[in-house]
Design a protein around this motif. Structure first.
Motif, PDB file in Angstrom:
ATOM      1  N   ALA A  40       0.833  -1.207   0.000  1.00 22.80           N
ATOM      2  CA  ALA A  40       0.000   0.000   0.000  1.00 22.80           C
ATOM      3  C   ALA A  40       0.869   1.260   0.000  1.00 22.80           C
ATOM      4  N   TYR A  41       1.947   1.233   0.753  1.00 21.32           N
ATOM      5  CA  TYR A  41       2.864   2.378   0.792  1.00 21.32           C
ATOM      6  C   TYR A  41       3.534   2.587  -0.564  1.00 21.32           C
ATOM      7  N   ASN A  43       2.364   1.704  -3.506  1.00 15.41           N
ATOM      8  CA  ASN A  43       1.361   2.211  -4.443  1.00 15.41           C
ATOM      9  C   ASN A  43       1.092   3.689  -4.210  1.00 15.41           C
ATOM     10  N   LYS A  44       1.029   4.096  -2.947  1.00 14.40           N
ATOM     11  CA  LYS A  44       0.803   5.506  -2.627  1.00 14.40           C
ATOM     12  C   LYS A  44       1.957   6.360  -3.153  1.00 14.40           C
ATOM     13  N   MET A  45       3.179   5.935  -2.943  1.00 14.69           N
ATOM     14  CA  MET A  45       4.342   6.692  -3.389  1.00 14.69           C
ATOM     15  C   MET A  45       4.456   6.704  -4.915  1.00 14.69           C
ATOM     16  N   ASN A  47       1.969   6.684  -7.026  1.00 16.76           N
ATOM     17  CA  ASN A  47       0.926   7.550  -7.567  1.00 16.76           C
ATOM     18  C   ASN A  47       1.072   9.002  -7.131  1.00 16.76           C
ATOM     19  N   LEU A  48       1.985   9.286  -6.243  1.00 16.55           N
ATOM     20  CA  LEU A  48       2.145  10.630  -5.701  1.00 16.55           C
ATOM     21  C   LEU A  48       2.438  11.692  -6.756  1.00 16.55           C
ATOM     22  N   ASP A  51      -0.889  12.630  -8.510  1.00 14.59           N
ATOM     23  CA  ASP A  51      -2.030  12.997  -7.684  1.00 14.59           C
ATOM     24  C   ASP A  51      -2.185  14.513  -7.647  1.00 14.59           C
TER      25      ASP A  51
END
Length: 67
Positions: A40-41, A43-45, A47-48, A51
């Motif tokens: 999850a981390y 994927n978040k990074m 897509n940052l 975003d």
């Protein structure tokens, strides 16, 4: 000129070995950190940069001085 300086130093193979060991250590640590990170981390990074919500919130939070 540099040739004579390096000849005066003597055997400088330890510099090459220490540079290689430093590179291997940094690469190993970064690879272990990347593989141990939660998905999850990651994927978040990943897509940052794409975003837009972060840009919008930071633009609205900026307060300009009144003239």
């Amino acid at each position: 000129m540099y040739k004579y300086i390096l000849e005066g130093v003597g055997d400088i193979n330890w510099m090459a070995i220490s540079a290689l060991l430093t590179f291997v250590a940094v690469f190993t640590v970064s690879a272990v950190m990347a593989f141990r990170s939660p998905l999850a981390y990651l994927n978040k990074m990943s897509n940052l940069p794409l975003d837009d919500s972060i840009l919008q919130t930071s633009e609205t939070d900026i307060r300009h001085e009144e003239k």
